[in-house]
Design an enzyme around this catalytic site. Sequence first.
Site, PDB file in Angstrom:
ATOM      1  N   LYS A 254      56.219  52.422   0.064  1.00  0.00           N
ATOM      2  CA  LYS A 254      55.872  52.436   1.492  1.00  0.00           C
ATOM      3  C   LYS A 254      56.480  53.640   2.207  1.00  0.00           C
ATOM      4  O   LYS A 254      55.873  54.193   3.129  1.00  0.00           O
ATOM      5  CB  LYS A 254      56.336  51.132   2.155  1.00  0.00           C
ATOM      6  CG  LYS A 254      55.512  49.905   1.772  1.00  0.00           C
ATOM      7  CD  LYS A 254      54.056  50.061   2.146  1.00  0.00           C
ATOM      8  CE  LYS A 254      53.319  48.742   2.269  1.00  0.00           C
ATOM      9  NZ  LYS A 254      51.866  48.915   2.494  1.00  0.00           N
TER      10      LYS A 254
ATOM     11  N   TYR B  12      58.800  48.325  -3.560  1.00  0.00           N
ATOM     12  CA  TYR B  12      57.899  48.267  -2.389  1.00  0.00           C
ATOM     13  C   TYR B  12      58.347  49.283  -1.342  1.00  0.00           C
ATOM     14  O   TYR B  12      57.536  50.031  -0.802  1.00  0.00           O
ATOM     15  CB  TYR B  12      57.943  46.842  -1.847  1.00  0.00           C
ATOM     16  CG  TYR B  12      57.046  46.529  -0.664  1.00  0.00           C
ATOM     17  CD1 TYR B  12      55.680  46.363  -0.824  1.00  0.00           C
ATOM     18  CD2 TYR B  12      57.582  46.351   0.620  1.00  0.00           C
ATOM     19  CE1 TYR B  12      54.862  46.040   0.259  1.00  0.00           C
ATOM     20  CE2 TYR B  12      56.784  46.027   1.694  1.00  0.00           C
ATOM     21  CZ  TYR B  12      55.423  45.866   1.512  1.00  0.00           C
ATOM     22  OH  TYR B  12      54.630  45.543   2.585  1.00  0.00           O
TER      23      TYR B  12
HETATM   24  N1  LIG Z   1      52.146  40.863   6.717  1.00  0.00           N
HETATM   25  C1  LIG Z   1      53.230  41.588   7.006  1.00  0.00           C
HETATM   26  O1  LIG Z   1      54.171  41.143   7.698  1.00  0.00           O
HETATM   27  C2  LIG Z   1      53.320  42.989   6.496  1.00  0.00           C
HETATM   28  C3  LIG Z   1      54.512  43.704   6.728  1.00  0.00           C
HETATM   29  C4  LIG Z   1      54.595  45.024   6.337  1.00  0.00           C
HETATM   30  C5  LIG Z   1      53.534  45.611   5.684  1.00  0.00           C
HETATM   31  N2  LIG Z   1      52.394  44.897   5.443  1.00  0.00           N
HETATM   32  C6  LIG Z   1      51.315  45.567   4.730  1.00  0.00           C
HETATM   33  O2  LIG Z   1      50.077  45.269   5.337  1.00  0.00           O
HETATM   34  C7  LIG Z   1      49.052  45.312   4.357  1.00  0.00           C
HETATM   35  C8  LIG Z   1      48.209  44.048   4.420  1.00  0.00           C
HETATM   36  O3  LIG Z   1      49.013  42.950   4.112  1.00  0.00           O
HETATM   37  P1  LIG Z   1      48.703  41.438   4.580  1.00  0.00           P
HETATM   38  O4  LIG Z   1      49.953  40.940   5.160  1.00  0.00           O
HETATM   39  O5  LIG Z   1      47.456  41.372   5.356  1.00  0.00           O
HETATM   40  O6  LIG Z   1      48.549  40.761   3.142  1.00  0.00           O
HETATM   41  P2  LIG Z   1      47.423  39.771   2.556  1.00  0.00           P
HETATM   42  O7  LIG Z   1      47.919  39.353   1.224  1.00  0.00           O
HETATM   43  O8  LIG Z   1      47.077  38.731   3.549  1.00  0.00           O
HETATM   44  O9  LIG Z   1      46.163  40.735   2.411  1.00  0.00           O
HETATM   45  C9  LIG Z   1      46.184  41.829   1.543  1.00  0.00           C
HETATM   46  C10 LIG Z   1      44.782  42.011   0.992  1.00  0.00           C
HETATM   47  O10 LIG Z   1      44.801  43.150   0.136  1.00  0.00           O
HETATM   48  C11 LIG Z   1      44.026  42.837  -1.006  1.00  0.00           C
HETATM   49  N3  LIG Z   1      44.416  43.672  -2.128  1.00  0.00           N
HETATM   50  C12 LIG Z   1      45.575  43.662  -2.829  1.00  0.00           C
HETATM   51  N4  LIG Z   1      45.528  44.580  -3.788  1.00  0.00           N
HETATM   52  C13 LIG Z   1      44.319  45.190  -3.708  1.00  0.00           C
HETATM   53  C14 LIG Z   1      43.695  46.220  -4.421  1.00  0.00           C
HETATM   54  N5  LIG Z   1      44.286  46.818  -5.466  1.00  0.00           N
HETATM   55  N6  LIG Z   1      42.445  46.601  -4.061  1.00  0.00           N
HETATM   56  C15 LIG Z   1      41.812  46.018  -3.004  1.00  0.00           C
HETATM   57  N7  LIG Z   1      42.366  45.024  -2.298  1.00  0.00           N
HETATM   58  C16 LIG Z   1      43.605  44.615  -2.642  1.00  0.00           C
HETATM   59  C17 LIG Z   1      44.282  41.365  -1.274  1.00  0.00           C
HETATM   60  O11 LIG Z   1      43.257  40.790  -2.093  1.00  0.00           O
HETATM   61  C18 LIG Z   1      44.313  40.813   0.144  1.00  0.00           C
HETATM   62  O12 LIG Z   1      43.042  40.374   0.572  1.00  0.00           O
HETATM   63  C19 LIG Z   1      49.746  45.535   3.018  1.00  0.00           C
HETATM   64  O13 LIG Z   1      49.691  46.901   2.681  1.00  0.00           O
HETATM   65  C20 LIG Z   1      51.173  45.133   3.282  1.00  0.00           C
HETATM   66  O14 LIG Z   1      52.082  45.763   2.426  1.00  0.00           O
HETATM   67  C21 LIG Z   1      52.263  43.607   5.826  1.00  0.00           C
END
Ligand SMILES: NC(=O)c1ccc[n+]([C@@H]2O[C@H](COP(=O)([O-])OP(=O)(O)OC[C@H]3O[C@@H](n4cnc5c(N)ncnc54)[C@H](O)[C@@H]3O)[C@@H](O)[C@H]2O)c1
Length: 303
Positions: free
Chosen positions: A165, A161
């Site tokens: 990233k 990851y």
């Molecule tokens: N939540 C955090 O604290 C956090 C921290 C660092 C980075 N992020 C990043 O933020 C982004 C969103 O994460 P989140 O926390 O909202 O997660 P989440 O799981 O709530 O939402 C992610 C969404 O992406 C969709 N998804 C996954 N793979 C996909 C694909 N191949 N095509 C289309 N849709 C797809 C999922 O169905 C889901 O609805 C991600 O890239 C994650 O790595 C989140």
Amino acid sequence: MTTQTEKMLRFDDQVVLVTGASRGLGRAYADLFSQRGAILVENDLDIVEPPEPETTQSQLASTSKKFAIAGSAIDGGALVERVLALTGRIDSLVLNAGFLRDRSFAKASEAELHELLDVHLMGPWRAAKAAWPAMVKQGFGRIIFTTSPAGLYGGFGQSAYSAAKAGLIGLTRTLAIEGEKHGILVNCVAPLAASRLSMGVLPPPIAERLPPESIAALVAFLCHPSCTTSGQVYEAAGGTIARQIMHRNLGLHLGQIPNLEAVRDAWQAINDASQGEDLVSSTDALLRFVSRWPDASHLGVNV
Ligand SMILES: NC(=O)c1ccc[n+]([C@@H]2O[C@H](COP(=O)([O-])OP(=O)(O)OC[C@H]3O[C@@H](n4cnc5c(N)ncnc54)[C@H](O)[C@@H]3O)[C@@H](O)[C@H]2O)c1
């Protein structure tokens, strides 16, 4: 007198694609863009597409301000082609879709690395690549990549990851440099928020103070035509927003070919972080190295 409404930032007539929009951060971003008048195109694996006749350009011209595209954001190119076919333009890409695999490096597999590179790096790269010619033609574009504190600093169990990233940080900085003359601004966000993805990673008393909505204003501002910032990485969590700075300490010039013992003896000074400089590009980084040479002024290098 200017009213509050006049001061509000809006996205009328702007086409914004948000990937991963079904839940979590993507949902919060999509809602804010919608509230502020954007023509929103949502994508997610589990999104439900309306029947074909509702998603045509003529429909857009009349009432439709919302489109849904099902399918994987890994196919970023195909996704953007669909957006262009539906709306005729693309102003902002918010590339947010993704998932996590939490496994120590000793147990991680190469298959997982490919999975994470695909969703976090390849898909966004393909989407940006497909949108680029349209943005160049428009003389306007905004691209938001989504990195993570794990990509910036590392985190236990996050080798694949983090690698995926971190790739986005270099991509952000390079596209910002190449996009500048075309009005294309490219930035990256590293959010922390309670979501399906972060469940079990964030301690519950902290998670409840980190709603995904707390990140949305940052992302929307970076997409707004009034924002002129590019090439930056912003971290955000629970209402605090901070800029990640590409900072290098002054280092030490040890002669053109330092010997091994000279490196050992200077190790403390090499690592001394009491003074440093912010770097804006690889050219800047090179020039600052050259500026440390005793004869730098003869080479015309002055930074
Ligand atoms: N939540 C955090 O604290 C956090 C921290 C660092 C980075 N992020 C990043 O933020 C982004 C969103 O994460 P989140 O926390 O909202 O997660 P989440 O799981 O709530 O939402 C992610 C969404 O992406 C969709 N998804 C996954 N793979 C996909 C694909 N191949 N095509 C289309 N849709 C797809 C999922 O169905 C889901 O609805 C991600 O890239 C994650 O790595 C989140």
